[in-house]
Scaffold this motif. Structure first.
Motif, short mmCIF file in Angstrom:
data_model
loop_
_atom_site.label_atom_id
_atom_site.label_comp_id
_atom_site.label_asym_id
_atom_site.label_seq_id
_atom_site.Cartn_x
_atom_site.Cartn_y
_atom_site.Cartn_z
N GLY A 1 36.56 49.28 -66.07
CA GLY A 1 37.06 50.34 -65.22
C GLY A 1 38.14 49.83 -64.28
N ARG A 2 38.70 50.76 -63.53
CA ARG A 2 39.74 50.41 -62.56
C ARG A 2 39.11 50.20 -61.20
NH1 ARG A 2 42.06 55.34 -64.90
NH2 ARG A 2 41.15 56.25 -63.06
N GLY A 3 39.90 49.64 -60.31
CA GLY A 3 39.45 49.50 -58.94
C GLY A 3 39.05 48.09 -58.59
N PRO A 4 38.44 47.95 -57.43
CA PRO A 4 38.06 46.63 -56.93
C PRO A 4 37.18 45.87 -57.92
CG PRO A 4 37.78 48.29 -55.25
CD PRO A 4 38.07 49.02 -56.53
N LYS A 5 37.46 44.59 -58.05
CA LYS A 5 36.73 43.76 -59.02
C LYS A 5 35.67 42.88 -58.36
CE LYS A 5 39.33 45.12 -62.44
NZ LYS A 5 38.89 46.24 -63.22
N ARG A 6 35.98 42.30 -57.19
CA ARG A 6 35.04 41.39 -56.51
C ARG A 6 34.45 42.13 -55.31
NH1 ARG A 6 39.59 37.15 -55.56
NH2 ARG A 6 40.43 39.14 -54.93
N ILE A 7 33.13 42.29 -55.32
CA ILE A 7 32.48 43.20 -54.38
C ILE A 7 31.38 42.52 -53.58
CG2 ILE A 7 31.16 45.36 -54.24
CD1 ILE A 7 32.58 46.08 -56.96
N GLN A 8 31.46 42.67 -52.26
CA GLN A 8 30.36 42.29 -51.39
C GLN A 8 29.39 43.48 -51.37
OE1 GLN A 8 30.89 40.57 -47.46
NE2 GLN A 8 32.99 39.98 -48.00
N ILE A 9 28.11 43.21 -51.37
CA ILE A 9 27.10 44.26 -51.32
C ILE A 9 26.32 44.11 -50.02
CG2 ILE A 9 25.06 45.28 -52.40
CD1 ILE A 9 26.13 44.15 -55.09
N LYS A 10 26.26 45.19 -49.27
CA LYS A 10 25.51 45.23 -48.02
C LYS A 10 24.44 46.31 -48.12
CE LYS A 10 28.01 42.10 -46.09
NZ LYS A 10 27.43 40.79 -45.83
N ALA A 11 23.38 46.17 -47.34
CA ALA A 11 22.27 47.12 -47.38
C ALA A 11 21.85 47.51 -45.98
CB ALA A 11 21.08 46.51 -48.11
N ARG A 12 21.43 48.74 -45.84
CA ARG A 12 20.78 49.20 -44.61
C ARG A 12 19.69 50.16 -45.01
NH1 ARG A 12 20.99 45.64 -42.69
NH2 ARG A 12 22.47 44.82 -41.26
N THR A 13 18.50 49.91 -44.48
CA THR A 13 17.38 50.82 -44.69
C THR A 13 17.31 51.70 -43.45
OG1 THR A 13 16.28 49.07 -45.93
CG2 THR A 13 14.94 50.96 -45.27
N ILE A 14 17.38 53.00 -43.66
CA ILE A 14 17.39 53.97 -42.57
C ILE A 14 15.99 54.58 -42.51
CG2 ILE A 14 18.51 56.03 -41.62
CD1 ILE A 14 20.42 53.60 -42.00
N PHE A 15 15.28 54.31 -41.43
CA PHE A 15 13.89 54.74 -41.34
C PHE A 15 13.72 56.09 -40.65
CE2 PHE A 15 13.59 50.10 -41.70
CZ PHE A 15 12.76 50.02 -42.81
N ASN A 16 14.74 56.54 -39.91
CA ASN A 16 14.53 57.78 -39.15
C ASN A 16 15.78 58.67 -39.11
OD1 ASN A 16 16.17 56.27 -37.56
ND2 ASN A 16 14.75 56.10 -35.84
N ASP A 17 16.60 58.61 -40.12
CA ASP A 17 17.84 59.41 -40.20
C ASP A 17 18.78 59.16 -39.03
OD1 ASP A 17 17.07 60.55 -42.58
OD2 ASP A 17 16.18 62.30 -41.63
N ASN A 18 18.61 58.07 -38.32
CA ASN A 18 19.46 57.76 -37.18
C ASN A 18 20.26 56.50 -37.49
OD1 ASN A 18 20.66 57.31 -34.73
ND2 ASN A 18 18.75 57.12 -33.58
N TYR A 19 21.58 56.68 -37.58
CA TYR A 19 22.45 55.55 -37.87
C TYR A 19 22.86 54.82 -36.60
CZ TYR A 19 22.88 57.83 -42.38
OH TYR A 19 22.61 58.39 -43.59
N ARG A 20 22.52 55.37 -35.44
CA ARG A 20 22.94 54.79 -34.17
C ARG A 20 22.43 53.36 -34.03
NH1 ARG A 20 23.75 57.78 -28.89
NH2 ARG A 20 24.13 56.08 -27.45
N GLY A 21 23.34 52.48 -33.75
CA GLY A 21 22.97 51.08 -33.55
C GLY A 21 22.86 50.28 -34.84
N GLN A 22 22.88 50.95 -35.98
CA GLN A 22 22.79 50.23 -37.25
C GLN A 22 24.12 49.54 -37.53
OE1 GLN A 22 20.32 49.96 -39.57
NE2 GLN A 22 18.82 51.41 -38.80
N ARG A 23 24.05 48.29 -37.96
CA ARG A 23 25.25 47.52 -38.26
C ARG A 23 25.16 46.93 -39.65
NH1 ARG A 23 28.05 47.70 -34.03
NH2 ARG A 23 29.64 46.25 -34.69
#
Length: 169
Positions: free
Chosen positions: A67-89
């Protein structure tokens, strides 16, 4: 030399890790350290048809081989426990390494992915605030990342072919 017998598939082990992390959080009130990123890497590779990198010291976790597009990819994860993204980094981005984009896998309280976003290196670098030490270290909030990224996969709709084009499409 013969290969060791595979008693469990990686998919089965990831499902067990997902359940263990969920149970641990319910019992202790704390997330199980180090598990969410392993689960997210597995899920991103499976859902986006990526190949996990053998050498993470190069600065990327997976590669897009077709496919097209970015080839080398960093993968990051965040588990959201309460639908609140505030403070999540996001975890620290490897700004000194060669990579093309960052994929963020957002997971629910059961460590199941519900959204996957992608932002290109140039979009990320354009949005880092040079005056902030946190930004210089490659840290960014989940909210900011979502604002500059493209939603490429959802639990309800699957892979967005327009956001993640394939050469055969």
């Amino acid at each position: 030399m013969t290969e060791p017998t595979q008693v469990y598939s990686v998919d089965k082990l990831i499902e067990q890790a997902r359940q263990l992390a969920t149970d641990y959080k319910k019992m202790t009130g704390k997330p199980l350290p180090g598990v969410s990123n392993e689960i997210a890497e597995h899920d991103a590779c499976k859902l986006l048809d990526l190949t996990l990198s053998d050498d993470r010291s190069l600065g990327f976790d997976a590669s897009r081989v077709k496919g097209r597009g970015p080839k080398r990819i960093q993968i990051k994860a965040r588990t959201i426990f309460n639908d609140n993204y505030r403070g999540q980094r996001l975890g620290q981005l490897k700004l000194d390494k060669e990579w093309d984009s960052v994929v963020l896998v957002l997971m629910d309280e059961n460590y199941l992915p519900f959204d996957i976003f992608e932002a290109t290196r140039s979009d990320i670098l354009d949005n880092l605030n040079d005056s902030s030490n946190r930004m210089k270290r490659g840290a960014m909030s989940v909210a900011k990342f979502r604002n500059i990224a493209t939603l490429v996969w959802t639990k309800e709709g699957g892979l967005d072919a327009s956001a993640w084009p394939d050469e055969t499409s």
